[in-house]
Scaffold this motif. Structure first.
Motif, short mmCIF file in Angstrom:
data_model
loop_
_atom_site.label_atom_id
_atom_site.label_comp_id
_atom_site.label_asym_id
_atom_site.label_seq_id
_atom_site.Cartn_x
_atom_site.Cartn_y
_atom_site.Cartn_z
N HIS A 93 23.93 -1.85 -6.47
CA HIS A 93 24.57 -1.09 -5.99
C HIS A 93 25.62 -0.28 -6.54
CE1 HIS A 93 21.52 -1.60 -3.29
NE2 HIS A 93 21.04 -0.17 -3.30
N VAL B 248 20.44 2.57 -7.86
CA VAL B 248 20.35 1.25 -7.91
C VAL B 248 18.33 1.58 -9.05
CG1 VAL B 248 19.42 -0.90 -7.85
CG2 VAL B 248 21.14 0.60 -7.35
N LEU B 249 17.90 2.44 -8.53
CA LEU B 249 16.04 3.26 -9.16
C LEU B 249 16.68 3.56 -10.08
CD1 LEU B 249 14.53 3.58 -5.65
CD2 LEU B 249 14.19 1.38 -6.72
N TRP C 6 30.48 1.71 -0.04
CA TRP C 6 29.91 2.74 -1.01
C TRP C 6 31.35 4.20 -1.81
CZ3 TRP C 6 27.73 -1.46 -1.65
CH2 TRP C 6 26.37 -1.74 -1.49
N ASN D 225 21.15 3.89 -2.99
CA ASN D 225 19.47 2.96 -2.96
C ASN D 225 18.91 4.59 -4.60
OD1 ASN D 225 19.89 1.64 -1.17
ND2 ASN D 225 18.67 2.74 0.02
N ILE E 222 17.06 -5.43 0.67
CA ILE E 222 15.74 -3.55 1.65
C ILE E 222 16.46 -4.39 2.85
CG2 ILE E 222 13.76 -2.97 1.85
CD1 ILE E 222 12.94 -4.62 -0.32
N MET F 71 24.07 5.76 1.88
CA MET F 71 23.02 4.90 1.33
C MET F 71 21.82 5.59 0.72
SD MET F 71 24.10 2.16 3.31
CE MET F 71 23.16 1.53 3.28
N VAL F 72 21.55 6.20 1.07
CA VAL F 72 20.44 6.96 0.06
C VAL F 72 20.62 7.58 -1.31
CG1 VAL F 72 18.81 8.94 0.01
CG2 VAL F 72 19.34 7.87 1.80
N SER G 28 19.61 -2.87 2.52
CA SER G 28 19.49 -0.71 2.06
C SER G 28 19.11 0.10 3.31
CB SER G 28 18.95 -0.89 0.52
OG SER G 28 19.57 -1.82 0.13
N ASN G 29 18.67 -0.24 3.93
CA ASN G 29 18.49 0.95 4.94
C ASN G 29 18.63 1.28 5.93
OD1 ASN G 29 16.00 2.12 7.12
ND2 ASN G 29 16.15 0.54 7.87
#
Length: 528
Positions: free
Chosen positions: A171, A84-85, A344, A81, A322, A77-78, A325-326
């Motif tokens: 993602h 994407v960023l 993922w 994210n 969000i 998950m991390v 995504s957490n």
């Protein structure tokens, strides 16, 4: 960027290593030593083991998959994210002006054709399989509900559409974009071979041509061939389910083998014709048929509900991206592990294949143009597609119409055809869908063959035609062997192996981000 910047950039990566330098000629093939040999050995060992002991192989590999997903859920998950960023940052940073291939490079394909190819290779077939099944599953709570929302409620509808887009939106395409951009930049701007190991040159230098690089490329080949073979096998089952549903053709092993043989035969013709004469043509055909199917359903279906679903999916995606995504304090463990983390790992395991193919067709694009097209445009198209098909299906469930409303998801491969059953012109729509499924599988097979051929040829893009044909045939043989020898159990085992490979590849992708950023910084001096 000043004139000649591409040549200046290559000077900074002065290496005597050339594509195919370590290649050997073997039975008419021009293959990299030892990537080809070790990859082939591991692939055959896994396939033979899965066929000989399908139940045991499934248990072992499913346990490995479960361990990687359950123990490293936070890591997946991390990382997702971060990807994407990182991609969004590249759009706005000055390095977005860098052009793949240098300032004088021109795109080799029209924008529309380029998009068709990357979309067809990226996830076209998955959208056919899950665009109905997934939203309905989330809405009805077939296998957990996202964020523990109460099933069959207005809130469940919004979250079902939003969660579906979460899995098929920014993602996954960010994962593909990072691999594709890394390979394209280091190949076209730095003159390195078009293979996975080249993306790590800024960090490891000449060591990428040794054991470290062999390991990376072998891992990429295994993940790609396993992903393609299992998708071909499961796709054959979906296609035969549709043929049985529509034409009452027996859904037997023989029918599935015939479907695989037809798909493989067309893929062989396509790869033999090359990128322009085969893959490009089929990708354009793909998108035409897909657009025809979408418009058909939009017109003959509940048009008002579909347009309403477009608003629902857009709002649901923005509102829930969000929270979804957490990874902290999640109570929806069935959904979280069974869907999101699984996806993922699956997207990451497919990233070498899709990323390398996108890189191969993207010379001449600026990084800003590249990221925008690869990340944002497919997300918007997928949103429209999911609204048309998923929105229609949920509307049927809400109205209590058809087997999806009566029985829920009993067979994911049949969900789309069950939705079509309650639309006008059912036979025509279902036939178009079956053709589209088959053509999507052909494009996955032929583009995958080109990618595996490139990796096992040491980054060469002009290996013998027989080599590309060899990989297309092998994909079909593996899929048939798994179906005949172990059926769905063997296919599930090999798929679990591909997903497990997603864990080490997540590490590699994070390192790739650092390596790419370092490489891009070296070209900033050429950007005005």
């Amino acid at each position: 960027m000043s004139k000649g910047s591409s040549e200046k950039g290559r000077e900074e990566y002065d290496t005597s290593y050339k594509a195919g330098q370590d290649n050997v000629q073997f039975l008419g093939l021009d293959v990299h030593n030892p990537v080809f040999g070790i990859s082939a050995f591991i692939i055959f060992a896994f396939v033979i083991g899965s066929i000989a002991f399908p139940d045991n192989a499934k248990d072992v590999l499913m346990a490995a998959r479960g361990w990687s997903i359950n123990q490293f859920d936070w890591f997946f998950m991390v990382a997702g994210n971060i990807f994407v960023l990182f991609c969004l940052a590249l759009i706005v940073l000055p390095m977005g002006k860098i052009r793949l291939g240098g300032t004088e490079a021109k795109p080799e394909h029209s924008t529309l054709t380029w998009f068709c190819m990357l979309f067809a290779a990226g996830m076209g077939i998955g959208l056919m399989f899950w665009s109905v099944a997934e939203p309905v599953a989330y809405f009805t709570g077939w296998y957990g509900t996202p964020l523990n929302v109460v099933a069959n409620t207005p809130e469940a509808e919004s979250l079902a559409m939003g969660a579906t887009m979460f899995h098929w939106g920014l993602h996954p395409w960010a994962i593909y974009a990072i691999v594709a951009l890394s390979l394209a930049f280091f190949a076209y701007n730095k003159g390195l071979p078009l293979t996975i190991r080249s993306a790590f040159y800024p960090l490891f230098g000449e060591r990428v041509w040794g054991v470290l690089g062999h390991f990376v490329d072998i891992l990429a080949v295994i993940a790609t061939i396993f992903g393609l073979a299992t998708s071909l096998g499961f796709g054959a089952q979906q296609a035969t389910s549709g043929l049985n549903f529509l034409f009452d053709i027996p859904n037997t092993l023989t029918t599935q083998i015939i479907v695989i043989a037809v798909v493989t035969g067309v893929a062989i013709i396509s790869v033999a014709r090359g990128l322009d004469g085969g893959v490009k043509l089929l990708s354009n055909i793909n998108m035409i048929i897909a657009a025809l199917l979408a418009v058909f359903v939009l017109v003959v279906g509940h048009t008002g509900a579909i347009f309403g679903a477009m608003g629902t999916i857009f709002v649901g995606y923005l509102e829930n991206i969000i929270p979804l995504s957490n990874m902290v304090g999640r109570e929806d463990q069935t959904f979280y592990h069974g869907w999101t983390v699984f996806y993922w790992a699956w997207w990451i395991s497919w990233s070498p294949f899709v990323g390398m193919f996108i890189a191969r067709v993207s010379r001449g694009r600026t990084i800003r143009e590249f990221i925008t097209a690869v990340l944002l445009v497919p997300t918007l198209v997928s949103m429209v597609w999911m609204a048309i098909f998923g929105g229609s299906a949920i509307e049927q469930v809400q109205q209590g119409v058809g087997s999806l409303a009566e029985n829920g998801i009993t067979d994911a491969s049949l969900a789309m055809f069950q939705m079509f059953e309650h639309l006008p012109l059912t036979s025509i729509i279902s036939f178009i869908a079956i053709v589209l499924v088959l053509v999507f599988f052909v494009t996955s097979s032929d583009s995958g063959s080109l990618v595996i051929d490139g990796i096992t040829a040491g980054g060469k893009t002009d290996a013998p035609m027989s080599q590309r044909v060899f990989w297309a045939i092998l994909e079909g043989i593996i899929a048939v062997a798994l179906l005949v020898g172990g059926g769905s159990e063997a296919l599930t085992a090999i798929q679990a192996a591909a997903i497990t490979i997603g864990l080490p590849f997540t590490v590699l992708l994070l390192v790739m981000c650092v390596s790419l950023f370092k490489g891009l910084q070296s070209d900033l001096k050429f950007v005005r």
